[in-house]
Design a protein around this motif. Structure first.
Motif, PDB file in Angstrom:
ATOM      1  N   ARG A  21       0.837  -1.289   0.012  1.00 52.13           N
ATOM      2  CA  ARG A  21      -0.153   0.012  -0.162  1.00 52.13           C
ATOM      3  C   ARG A  21       0.886   1.111   0.171  1.00 52.13           C
ATOM      4  O   ARG A  21       1.826   1.212   0.570  1.00 52.13           O
ATOM      5  CB  ARG A  21      -0.939  -0.182   1.172  1.00 52.13           C
ATOM      6  CG  ARG A  21      -2.211  -0.787   0.984  1.00 52.13           C
ATOM      7  CD  ARG A  21      -3.205  -0.485   2.131  1.00 52.13           C
ATOM      8  NE  ARG A  21      -2.502  -1.323   3.324  1.00 52.13           N
ATOM      9  CZ  ARG A  21      -3.180  -1.271   4.614  1.00 52.13           C
ATOM     10  NH1 ARG A  21      -4.083  -0.393   4.451  1.00 52.13           N
ATOM     11  NH2 ARG A  21      -2.738  -1.748   5.571  1.00 52.13           N
ATOM     12  N   THR A  35      -2.363  -5.867   0.655  1.00 48.91           N
ATOM     13  CA  THR A  35      -2.265  -4.811  -0.501  1.00 48.91           C
ATOM     14  C   THR A  35      -3.671  -3.941  -0.090  1.00 48.91           C
ATOM     15  O   THR A  35      -4.290  -4.346   0.488  1.00 48.91           O
ATOM     16  CB  THR A  35      -2.475  -5.584  -1.774  1.00 48.91           C
ATOM     17  OG1 THR A  35      -3.470  -6.198  -1.771  1.00 48.91           O
ATOM     18  CG2 THR A  35      -1.258  -6.491  -2.043  1.00 48.91           C
ATOM     19  N   GLU A  36      -3.546  -2.861  -0.945  1.00 52.08           N
ATOM     20  CA  GLU A  36      -4.464  -2.084  -0.888  1.00 52.08           C
ATOM     21  C   GLU A  36      -5.978  -2.667  -1.508  1.00 52.08           C
ATOM     22  O   GLU A  36      -6.099  -3.752  -2.302  1.00 52.08           O
ATOM     23  CB  GLU A  36      -4.531  -0.948  -1.963  1.00 52.08           C
ATOM     24  CG  GLU A  36      -5.296   0.407  -1.522  1.00 52.08           C
ATOM     25  CD  GLU A  36      -4.769   1.598  -2.147  1.00 52.08           C
ATOM     26  OE1 GLU A  36      -5.166   2.873  -1.557  1.00 52.08           O
ATOM     27  OE2 GLU A  36      -3.902   1.652  -3.044  1.00 52.08           O
TER      28      GLU A  36
END
Lengths: 493, 364
Positions: B181, B190-191
């Motif tokens: 991120r 992760t995002e």
């Protein structure tokens, strides 16, 4: 150790019977093994040699009979008891621990107590080696030794355990001629010291060279004994009997060359195959004769593309087959029927119908109805006792064999059959061959192995005799007979 | 081959035979269930928890509310997908221990596709493409183990285990490296993907029907394949006797690779479901051990495609239900792990016992 080294031991077998269910492997065998002699046990595969030795070595209990050691009746149950009595057996496959060193293998079973006396053991090891002129590296792991060296290790191990009687089961198989020489010298030296040596073999040559006396077995009985000097003709007659041979002259002329093997060698079985050059022609029926594991199985698997030769070339219908797999051979019309039905031929867990489905359809979807109908039709045609839905392992051996035969395609170019009539009665055997002969009209060549000389002489046009991994005879059936074949099979080409 | 599993159920056999087969499966299943319950009770008693109360909480925690049932189904989908894939490899006698890695690779491939789809005008296209991509990723990873097995003679257990570690390494690298991120790299992954790149949810039930449909399709397809396709027949033949199969004109090695490809493909799809339907991002524990659990599900199901969904459901209920045990009964949270470990052993023991009992019958 109960026995004292150097003692002379006489072993007497009196009327030994060994039955495996209905199979009578030994039927009243009496032999006397005297100290100081090398006594040969000669006979073809299945004559009962190995069974007799297993009885003597305590690996299998006898059905009845008497074993007398130094004149007194002896009963034993386990190989360990036998070993304490001073009888040691050298098996065809050495029984050792591959990752341990030579010396460690030698020490196993020797030392008592917790501590290993390495130095003393090594001394004993070295003096025994020196005595028998063996050169064994003590620190090398046994897996790096050759078969011959492992055999030498096993011999001195048995001797140091106090063996006064040594049984050697086919000791010359798979060892070099130099090692054979060393072995024979050692055995002669041991006999001179008063040990009792028993050599089991199907090789006439070995027996004639080494033994002082020989007992010949056939079909579980002793058919004769002989002392040095030996008469080869008489021994052969004792080994194979004298059966009248129903000769059948070759009817059809062979066609164009189909399979060429040029100086082909390969590993496998006991002896492998060495430098084999053979041409098989269309419409020929060729028998592969020889004792079990002399190279016939390797030959068939090479011809089927199941095995890759280590050297030499194979051509099918003129085309080189190097680098091609079994399926490529099949596409050229080669069909192989192995003898081990459940290991190689049939698929355990699958039903008869499933086998036909596997054989037949090549679409994505299985046509179960077709497969079942075909299974039913073949069951009737080949007189198989079974139903389409039965798993193949539930069929009897003979019926499994018929099922395998029913898978044969309509017009193969080359049929490779490994003991196709094994386990079938005479009537079924004749029926099978009648069926197989129809293939000749389709130019099919048939190559089959068999351990029955009578069958070979009855159906083959040509015979290849295998001995110790090589083809030592290539003859027309019309030019040979049981006697001549028997000689060749025993290595007297 | 170390162990070609006992021949899986044959629905195509004569009625009577398949009936007794099903009976036998259920017998093994019941036996394992009894063993698991008995063992779990013993452990609960040893840990000082009142067993009945614990079972009540297990049941309540898994099927006590729509929300909880949704959680069970959410876990059931990837577990079943992995298990279905394993049916193919077990059928040909392969121990595909690398399901974890295959699932991770599927999740990574899916994430890669979804990342391209961020800010796209046709997100649905990317969401749809994520599934075949994931199947490809998992399949390739499995084929890797298959090639090592068929060409390099590396046992598939070692190949699979090794590839699991490699996949885990790649996963962590991506999460903490290229795909971190902006500004933070953390275990939380992760995002998060925008809503239109996620599988839709049923309101209230908290699970995605698309995943459920995929799992059911996978089950039905596999059942059909095993019963009617030549492929299924050859898998079974090659699993039982490779040499004879070769003599029947089929190359067992090819079928091994195909079976691995399918197993990896299904595991990959499971990974994609985890990414797009559950976590909406790539996280370090994306595979949630479903790969290993699936091995147990398949073995406990005695390799029967019809029993697999039931066993998988049973496993997920216990798994989801045990989450609240520490809270409700003040049992140490590691107890759930102990209980799961015990299932494994009891299940294997029950199967071994069952096999020993069945085998003599077969020899007649």
């Amino acid at each position: 150790m109960a026995s004292d080294p150097g003692a002379r031991m006489a072993v007497e077998l009196i009327d030994i019977h060994k039955e495996y269910g209905p199979l009578k492997a030994n039927q009243g065998i009496s032999i006397c093994f005297a100290p100081g002699y090398i006594h040969g046990i000669l006979g073809e595969n299945g004559a009962g040699k190995s069974t007799l030795m297993k009885v003597l070595a305590g690996f299998t209990p006898k059905t009845r009979g008497l074993i007398r050691i130094d004149g007194s009746n002896t009963e034993y149950q386990t190989p360990a008891e036998v070993s304490r009595l001073g009888i040691g057996m050298l098996y065809q496959e050495p029984v050792d621990f591959p990752v341990l060193s030579v010396l460690e293998n030698f020490m196993i079973g020797q030392t008592r107590g917790f501590w290993l006396n390495r130095m003393a053991t090594q001394k004993r090891f070295e003096s025994l080696c020196l005595h028998l002129e063996f050169s064994l590296p003590p620190e090398t792991p046994v897996q790096k030794l050759t078969t011959g060296e492992r055999q030498q290790l096993e011999i001195i191990r048995l001797l140091s355990l106090g063996a006064n009687v040594l049984i050697l089961d086919e000791p010359t198989t798979g060892i070099s001629s130099f090692q054979k020489e060393t072995l024979f010298q050692a055995l002669k030296a041991l006999a001179k010291e008063g040990k009792t040596l028993i050599l089991v073999s199907h090789k006439l040559e070995d027996i004639e060279r080494l033994c002082d006396r020989v007992s010949v077995l056939r079909k579980g009985r002793v058919t004769g004994e002989m002392e040095r000097p030996f008469d080869t003709e008489t021994l052969l007659k004792m080994m194979f009997g004298s059966v009248p041979s129903p000769l059948k002259p070759s009817q059809t002329a062979a066609g164009a060359p189909l399979l060429n093997m040029e100086n082909v060698s390969a590993t496998g079985d006991r002896a492998g195959l060495r430098g084999c050059s053979v041409v098989i022609r269309e419409k020929e029926v060729v028998a592969l004769a020889g004792l079990e594991g002399s190279g016939q199985g390797v030959f068939l698997r090479l011809a089927a593309g199941l095995k890759v030769p280590t050297s030499g070339a194979i051509r099918l219908q003129g085309e080189p087959m190097a680098g091609k797999d079994c399926i490529a051979y099949q596409n050229k019309g080669v069909t192989f029927l192995p003898t081990s039905r459940l290991e190689e031929g049939l698929i355990t867990g699958l039903t008869i119908s499933e086998h036909f489905a596997l054989k037949a359809s090549h679409g994505f979807r299985v046509r179960w109805n077709d497969a079942e109908q075909q299974a039913q039709a073949r069951i009737e045609q080949f007189r198989i006792k079974g139903k389409p839905g039965m798993p193949v392992e539930s069929l009897s051996g003979g019926n499994q064999q018929r099922l395998l035969l029913s898978f044969l395609p309509d017009a193969p170019s080359l049929l490779l059959l490994e003991k196709p009539t094994r386990g079938l009665d005479l009537e079924s055997t004749l029926w099978v061959w009648e069926h197989l002969y129809h293939y000749r009209e389709k130019k099919t060549a048939i190559v089959f192995s068999s351990s029955e000389l009578e069958e070979i002489l009855m159906v083959a046009d040509r015979i290849l005799v295998f001995f110790n991994g090589g083809v030592i005879r290539d003859i027309k059936t019309a030019q040979t007979d049981v006697h001549d074949l028997g000689r060749a099979i025993a290595g007297k080409a | 081959m170390i162990w070609a599993g006992p021949s899986p159920g044959r629905p195509d056999d004569q009625a009577s035979e398949s009936k007794s087969m099903i009976q036998r499966h259920w017998k093994a299943f019941g036996l394992s269930l009894a063993g698991v319950l008995g063992f779990t009770t013993a452990i609960l008693v040893l840990a000082g928890a009142p067993p009945l109360e614990a079972y009540y909480h297990l049941l309540k925690g898994s099927l006590g509310s729509l929300n909880k049932t949704g959680a069970v189904l959410t876990a059931w989908i990837p577990l079943t997908l992995c298990a279905v894939g394993l049916l193919y490899t077990f059928r040909i006698g392969l121990w595909n221990i690398g399901v974890e890695g295959q699932m991770i690779m599927g999740a990574i491939f899916a994430t890669a596709v979804l990342r391209w789809g961020v800010e796209s005008r046709v997100p649905l296209l990317y969401l749809a493409a994520a599934f075949p991509a994931a199947a490809l990723g998992g399949g390739l990873w499995a084929i890797g183990a298959g090639i090592l097995k068929t060409k390099g003679e590396v046992h598939e257990i070692f190949a699979g285990l090794g590839l699991n570690f490699v996949a885990q390494g790649i996963l962590l690298y991506l999460i903490f490296g290229p795909w971190k991120r902006p500004g933070v790299a953390s275990m939380s992954g992760t995002e998060v993907f925008p809503t239109d790149l996620r599988l839709s949810f049923l309101p209230g039930l908290r699970f995605s029907p698309a995943g459920l449909i995929l799992a059911v399709i996978a089950l039905l397809l596999t059942a059909w394949m095993f019963r009617h396709s030549r492929f299924g027949l050859v898998l079974k033949a090659a699993g039982s006797n490779p040499i004879a199969t070769l003599l029947f004109g089929e190359r067992p090695n090819r079928y091994m690779l195909l079976a691995m490809l399918l197993a990896g493909g299904f595991a990959g799809i499971a990974g994609c479901v985890q990414v797009s339907g559950v976590y909406h991002r790539l996280i370090p524990s994306i595979s949630s051990n479903y790969g290993y659990l699936a091995l147990l599900v398949v073995m406990l199901s005695n390799y029967n495609v019809f029993v697999v969904p039931v066993v998988a459901f049973f496993f997920t209920c216990l798994n989801v239900g045990s989450i609240q045990l520490p809270m409700m009964l003040r049992i140490d949270s590691s107890l759930a792990g102990v209980i799961q470990g015990a299932w494994v052993l009891v299940a294997l023991a029950a199967i071994a016992w069952h096999r020993r009992k069945v085998r003599p019958e077969k020899e007649h």
